[in-house]
Write a protein that holds these residues in place. Structure first.
Motif: not given
Ligand code: PEP
Length: 273
Positions: A211-214, A168-170, A128-129, A97-98
């Motif tokens: 993936g997202g703040s794991v 993306v929000w996570a 990812g949204e 997303s980046e």
């Protein structure tokens, strides 16, 4: 009985560390802590491309964070899939997303995925949204990203592709605002169903990771109840100790899942009279 593949954990180092020496030190530290988990987890790290050739490859595989969709020629500043492959990379993150935020479209992602697969590497394709809405429109966004980003992958190539669900929000949050295992499970089912719609039975071969703040704190629950086959942690992979925490929590969840499946197989069917 069919053997379940080991969970896959892919660390994204993003734009860190600053120097090659630090990268070498970090990699060796991760290799050291990974030893204990080697039999139950597959691990990959994705450092900045400049460091790849200088890391002495050990049990932790190396990936790249991005590749060009061009293969050669007058494309200043680009790095091709075959270049990183020749330096020892076996995986490539594509469509993070980046990078999408820098203008990378699904069509470009599809070209890159095709290039990575053609070179014999595994493509970790991020979808990812940006946000969730009450009406569930974000589900269409995920479908569209998958359809377009995997648009050049054939049924015969699905084993060379991994879908990383990264809302993306996570990303970049702390674990108490990251996704819940319940929501992740729903999404994993949704993605699996769609992959089967697109690729038929071959869609079952595509691994879905999250993936997202794991972190060490949420990885156990997310793996146990989230219905995914692994993780794509960013910040948690920047230090051997924090990465170890994710390995350890995932390994515990694997143990628990095995225990539960043994209990299920032990239940005998009722006897016929
Ligand atoms: C990422 O970089 O893909 C990511 C998920 O980062 P973090 O784990 O730091 O949220």
């Amino acid at each position: 009985m069919k053997k379940t593949p080991k969970p896959l954990i892919v660390g994204n180092w993003k734009l860190t560390p600053n120097t090659l020496n630090e990268a070498k030190e970090r990699y060796l530290g991760i290799v050291k802590v990974y030893k204990k988990f080697k039999s139950v987890i597959d691990a990959v790290v994705c450092p900045p491309a400049t460091f790849i050739s200088s890391l002495k490859k050990k049990d932790v595989a190396i990936g790249t964070q991005n590749v060009s969709f061009w293969t050669t020629g007058s494309k200043t500043g680009e790095i091709s899939a075959s270049m990183v492959k020749s330096c020892g990379a076996t995986y490539s993150i594509v469509g993070h997303s980046e990078r999408r935020a820098m203008g990378e479209t699904d069509e470009v992602v599809a070209e890159k995925v095709a290039e990575v697969v053609k070179c014999g590497m595994i493509a970790v394709v991020c979808v990812g949204e940006a946000e969730r809405d009450e009406e569930g429109n974000y589900l269409e966004i995920i479908k569209s990203q998958i359809k377009k980003s995997l648009g050049r992958v054939s049924k015969q190539e699905v084993h060379k592709v991994i879908v990383a669900y990264e809302p993306v929000w996570a990303i970049g949050r702390t674990d108490n605002v990251a996704i819940t295992s319940h929501d992740l499970h729903q999404m994993a089912i949704f993605i699996r169903k769609y992959l089967k719609e697109v690729f038929g039975i071959a869609g079952d071969l595509i691994r879905i990771i999250y993936g997202g703040s794991v972190t060490a704190e949420n990885a156990f629950d997310l793996y146990l109840n989230g219905g995914v086959s692994g993780f794509l942690p960013g910040r948690s992979s920047w230090e051997a100790e924090t990465f170890k925490g994710v390995f350890s929590a995932t390994a515990e969840a694997v143990k628990e899942l095995k225990k539960r499946s043994r209990q299920v197989t032990k239940v005998k069917p009722p006897r016929r009279k």
